[in-house]
Design an enzyme around this catalytic site. Sequence first.
Site, PDB file in Angstrom:
ATOM      1  N   SER A 350       0.468  -1.460   0.509  1.00 27.89           N
ATOM      2  CA  SER A 350      -0.296  -0.027  -0.206  1.00 27.89           C
ATOM      3  C   SER A 350       0.654   0.953   0.240  1.00 27.89           C
ATOM      4  CB  SER A 350      -0.804  -0.113   0.970  1.00 27.89           C
ATOM      5  OG  SER A 350      -2.242   1.110   1.070  1.00 27.89           O
ATOM      6  N   ASP A 463      -5.862  -4.467  -1.963  1.00 24.91           N
ATOM      7  CA  ASP A 463      -5.054  -3.555  -0.831  1.00 24.91           C
ATOM      8  C   ASP A 463      -3.788  -4.741  -0.031  1.00 24.91           C
ATOM      9  OD1 ASP A 463      -3.759  -2.828   1.131  1.00 24.91           O
ATOM     10  OD2 ASP A 463      -4.643  -0.593   0.439  1.00 24.91           O
TER      11      ASP A 463
END
Length: 600
Positions: A350, A463
């Site tokens: 991320s 993610d």
Amino acid sequence: MDRPAIGPRLSRRGAAAAVTALIDALGRSTLLAGMPPALVGAIAAAVEPVGIGGGEVLFREGEQSDALYFVLSGRLRVQRALSGGVRVIAEIVAGESVGEMAALTGDIRSATVVAIRNCRLARLKRAALERILGEHPQFLAPIAVLLARRLGGAGRAGQVRKAASCLTLVPGSEGVDAAAVAAKLGAALGRHGTVAVVGAADAPATDFADWAQTLEARHDYILFVGGGETADWSALCLRQADMVLVCADPARPPPARRTIPDWANVGLVLCRDEAAAAHTGDWLDAFPGAVHFNLRPSVAGDCERLARLVSGHGVGLVLGGGGARGMAHIGVLRALAEAGIPVDRVGGTSQGALVAATAAIGWDYKTMLEVFGAFRDNNPTSDFTMPRISLIAGKKAERALQAQFGQRRIEDLPLDFFCVSSSLTSGQAHVHRRGLLWEALRASISIPGIFPPVARDGELLVDGGVLDNLPIGPMRQRGAIKVIAVNVTFAKGLAPRRVRAQRRPSLFRWGKTAETGYRLPSIVQTLMHAGTLNTVGRLDALRSAADLFIEPKVDAFRLLDWGRVEDIAEIGYRAAKEALARWARASQATSSNENGAPLS
């Protein structure tokens, strides 16, 4: 079926010297270190010498056996069969042992063991083991500890490859001078120990194995230069190598016929300029599973990095996700640079993946602040949409990634880089090591419900923090390396804030309820925090998996505080400096401890 014992006929003096050398080698092994001399001597008298050449199988999964093996020299690969291939479990090197469980229980072998290079082993059969345990019951303790560690998965998370001391360099492309690469690599390895660089002209006409063994005893690192017209010499070198470094030009395609055996440990040294190369992917396809190193002849630091990575002195930096709090990673990189600690591999999830990518490209601290500071005026998470798939359309973030990273490919970056996303299709973490950089980053930052998922190769990716917000394991998988991990996810989690209860909730006071008197977090906060719960529950395990664990105190910042880049980076800088100072003090106090060695 276990291999037959072998051994040359020796004179009495030679036999006595061989026994002394055997006792010395066994006494230094992991299993017998610190054991009484009488026990070591009893084992030395009971073992049988076994020789195995590179590529040969010591024993196979499913075979019945009753012996354990001490590795006196060489390297073995432990692997298990999977549908369509094999899974490498571990590497066993000189000073270690293999086959202990079968020797104790008489069960079938649970894995296949293949020689990566020529090996000398000492075999202890089960009958002899039982007799020695009866005479020296204390020998059971180190066996039990070793088995418990292996069964429990103790040790560095995910680590399979181990540091190499004997390397063979061969040219993979026309025009690439493997001897020149060996000379530069030898000079760089000289910082870590004694080095011998040898070619065909240096080798004796006979007794290559004894000559090579003597070289290894006298030097910390041996570089054999293969290739050319001496095919026999190259074959000998391949069987003597912990790792074969194929020196290639990624601007040219690989040859149609592979000359490196499948059982070899291969590293691709791609000799290149600064530009992307047309055939990097083709070389990686030709050597599946190989680690690769981008070597720019004009950049002196690249060869130093190669030396650190192959010898186990490299540093890998793992950066965790956490929204705007991930800007602390910028300060950590600044502190590492000021301390003279080079980063040789970098990866993240991320926001950590975004910062890691800029480090892999080679951007400095000032450039990183400028790039991420632009989020202040152009928030990439502000293009809200009708929430049919996600709250945010994701187009602004996608355009920003394309603008910053262009057509750069992961495999062409100066530093080895990876990032992690989570597959909604397979339920597993997806490690991106190839392909367009911006596309991989887009997947890694796609918080479920906030950003749309990314469709790639038949998978839906979101993610990486959902499954692996601090990917230490993928970093370990690349080889023996010291890992610095930076966590910006706080352990206390998300809690409601008590407020004065309202008689009736209104649209303007959404989140306050008459029943509870709590202000609830926004949907964005809830989704972002939910995506990192995996890390919160694993913090203790992650701390023990890293060599240095840094946790900047960023709790005071919101996950979307994009306007506070400099403040958050400064906190990361201070936290890293404090952690490095503690590390240095601990290293001095425990200098004899392998895991306490300085990072630089």
